[in-house]
Motif scaffolding. Structure first.
Motif, PDB file in Angstrom:
ATOM      1  N   TYR A 161       1.160  -1.401  -0.215  1.00 17.15           N
ATOM      2  CA  TYR A 161       0.061   0.097  -0.076  1.00 17.15           C
ATOM      3  C   TYR A 161       1.117   1.578   0.171  1.00 17.15           C
ATOM      4  CZ  TYR A 161      -2.428  -3.687   2.089  1.00 17.15           C
ATOM      5  OH  TYR A 161      -3.015  -4.879   2.670  1.00 17.15           O
ATOM      6  N   HIS A 184      -3.809  -2.270  -2.380  1.00 12.75           N
ATOM      7  CA  HIS A 184      -4.391  -0.669  -2.727  1.00 12.75           C
ATOM      8  C   HIS A 184      -3.180   0.290  -2.482  1.00 12.75           C
ATOM      9  CE1 HIS A 184      -7.160  -3.405  -2.428  1.00 12.75           C
ATOM     10  NE2 HIS A 184      -7.355  -3.876  -1.085  1.00 12.75           N
ATOM     11  N   LEU A 186      -4.659   3.426  -1.809  1.00  9.95           N
ATOM     12  CA  LEU A 186      -5.325   3.903   0.196  1.00  9.95           C
ATOM     13  C   LEU A 186      -5.977   2.868   0.923  1.00  9.95           C
ATOM     14  CD1 LEU A 186      -5.213   6.096   2.199  1.00  9.95           C
ATOM     15  CD2 LEU A 186      -6.932   7.413   1.422  1.00  9.95           C
ATOM     16  N   TYR A 187      -5.460   2.424   1.611  1.00 12.11           N
ATOM     17  CA  TYR A 187      -6.727   1.878   2.381  1.00 12.11           C
ATOM     18  C   TYR A 187      -6.630   2.011   3.662  1.00 12.11           C
ATOM     19  CZ  TYR A 187      -7.547  -3.459   4.882  1.00 12.11           C
ATOM     20  OH  TYR A 187      -7.824  -4.218   4.935  1.00 12.11           O
ATOM     21  N   HIS A 204      -6.764  13.914  -3.088  1.00 12.61           N
ATOM     22  CA  HIS A 204      -6.095  13.050  -3.039  1.00 12.61           C
ATOM     23  C   HIS A 204      -5.950  12.846  -4.506  1.00 12.61           C
ATOM     24  CE1 HIS A 204      -4.761   8.943  -2.070  1.00 12.61           C
ATOM     25  NE2 HIS A 204      -5.533   8.446  -2.353  1.00 12.61           N
ATOM     26  N   SER A 206      -5.607   8.556  -6.501  1.00 18.34           N
ATOM     27  CA  SER A 206      -4.406   7.065  -6.293  1.00 18.34           C
ATOM     28  C   SER A 206      -4.761   6.674  -7.972  1.00 18.34           C
ATOM     29  CB  SER A 206      -6.361   6.246  -5.821  1.00 18.34           C
ATOM     30  OG  SER A 206      -5.205   5.002  -5.339  1.00 18.34           O
ATOM     31  N   GLU A 214      -8.793   3.369  -3.194  1.00  9.54           N
ATOM     32  CA  GLU A 214      -8.881   3.446  -2.295  1.00  9.54           C
ATOM     33  C   GLU A 214     -10.392   2.053  -1.523  1.00  9.54           C
ATOM     34  OE1 GLU A 214      -7.849   5.769  -1.948  1.00  9.54           O
ATOM     35  OE2 GLU A 214      -8.091   7.454  -3.122  1.00  9.54           O
ATOM     36  N   PHE A 231     -13.796  12.529   1.526  1.00  6.54           N
ATOM     37  CA  PHE A 231     -12.854  13.034   0.629  1.00  6.54           C
ATOM     38  C   PHE A 231     -13.436  14.435  -0.210  1.00  6.54           C
ATOM     39  CE2 PHE A 231     -12.218   8.636   1.618  1.00  6.54           C
ATOM     40  CZ  PHE A 231     -11.340   8.156   0.774  1.00  6.54           C
ATOM     41  N   VAL A 236      -9.073   9.193  -8.772  1.00  5.22           N
ATOM     42  CA  VAL A 236      -9.200   8.108  -8.703  1.00  5.22           C
ATOM     43  C   VAL A 236      -9.389   7.228  -9.857  1.00  5.22           C
ATOM     44  CG1 VAL A 236      -9.846   5.678  -7.638  1.00  5.22           C
ATOM     45  CG2 VAL A 236     -10.061   7.890  -5.957  1.00  5.22           C
ATOM     46  N   PHE A 244     -13.166   2.541  -5.552  1.00  4.28           N
ATOM     47  CA  PHE A 244     -13.825   2.777  -3.857  1.00  4.28           C
ATOM     48  C   PHE A 244     -14.710   1.414  -4.090  1.00  4.28           C
ATOM     49  CE2 PHE A 244     -13.135   7.242  -4.504  1.00  4.28           C
ATOM     50  CZ  PHE A 244     -13.128   7.661  -3.277  1.00  4.28           C
TER      51      PHE A 244
END
Length: 317
Positions: A161, A184, A186-187, A204, A206, A214, A231, A236, A244
């Motif tokens: 992660y 992942h 972000l975990y 953010h 990812s 996420e 968030f 993402v 997500f």
């Protein structure tokens, strides 16, 4: 210890509270041993003595020329090749003594680190933290952690992660970029500690991680649910799993986030038996499996003004 006369500040190795360090320009022929020339006076600088927090944390100072909290003070190089694990961890350990600050300056820092108490991390433009082991680049179990100015975390297809928020509460994380994790990006996990409540992530990103962008995971025990995480903005995209993946969680709120180009779903909800999500604005497109997948036990997924651009918008129960 007597005052020191150096030709280069990097020569400084130790300094007492009442010491001044004079850096003399060796090309100035008017310098005398006391540094009385105008050039020498212009270069008079103060060394930074060891602090009580540094003594308490038991860390070693490598470069007294940098102030407390600056990762370079503890030996961080930031060249992308040197292992900066110990140096950066020392800066974190010092900050944890009194809810202090850690400062990164432009460079690529190699290592994996753990945060166990409240600190504030500052980063200038061009800061990259690259994982070197299978652990998370950052493992955060401390409450009230702040990130100011943004961090780019690169799992380098080595770290599981980029940021593992493990039972930590009340964080405010600004401009965190997660890429290259084997799992992942972000975990957020509410299994240990107090449950990963009330964390806020701003702007953010990812992207290009091997699992979900996420992953937010709680447990069936109310005290250990990763609830009320928010968030604000961000993107993402291009992760191998879902955008997500929200599992056994309540109260997630997302504002103005773009979620796109996944192998899986933009959102996948599993066993979220309370209000699972409120999303305001944002954009969902080109997710291969579909937009939103909801299982039979999940309640109250609410979306306001969210735009979809894909053939399957909702699926599941």
């Amino acid at each position: 210890m007597a005052n020191q006369r150096l030709t280069n500040l990097s020569e400084l190795t130790t300094v007492a509270d009442d010491d001044y360090v004079y850096v003399i320009d060796s090309s100035d022929a008017t310098d005398d041993p006391n540094g009385s020339s105008r050039k020498a006076q212009a270069k008079n600088v103060r060394g930074w003595p060891k602090t009580a927090a540094e003594t308490s944390a038991g860390v070693s100072i490598v470069s007294y020329q940098y102030p407390p909290g600056d990762v370079r003070r503890y030996g961080a190089v930031g060249d992308g090749a040197t292992d900066d694990t110990t140096a950066v961890q020392n800066a974190i350990d010092v900050a944890e003594v009194n809810s202090g600050h850690v400062y990164f300056y432009e460079g690529t820092y190699l290592g994996n680190w753990t945060i166990t108490a409240a600190i504030t991390i500052h980063a200038t433009d061009g800061v990259i933290l690259k994982g070197s082991t299978a652990a998370a680049v950052f493992q955060c179990t401390g409450d009230f952690v702040n990130v100011v100015g943004g961090l780019k975390l690169d799992g380098d297809t080595t770290s599981a992660y980029c940021w593992h928020h493990d039972g930590a509460n009340n964080a405010k994380i600004d401009s965190l970029w997660c890429t290259g994790a084997t799992s992942h990006g972000l975990y957020i996990e509410g299994v240990v500690g107090d449950g990963a409540y009330y964390n806020s992530f701003y702007n953010h990103v990812s992207k290009s991680n091997g699992g979900d962008g996420e992953k937010i995971y709680g447990t069936a025990t109310p005290a250990h649910r990763a609830n009320v995480n928010k968030f604000f903005g961000g993107q993402v995209s291009s992760n191998t799993g879902d955008g997500f993946d929200i599992d056994t969680v309540a109260g997630t709120a997302i504002f103005g986030t773009t979620i796109e180009t996944y192998t899986g779903y933009a959102f996948k909800f599993t066993d979220c038996t309370k209000a699972a999500l409120t999303m305001t604005g944002g954009w969902i497109e080109s997710n291969t499996a579909g937009g939103v997948n909801i299982d039979s036990t999940t309640l109250m997924v609410q979306m306001y003004g969210t735009r979809f651009n894909q053939s399957t918008e909702f699926s599941g129960a």
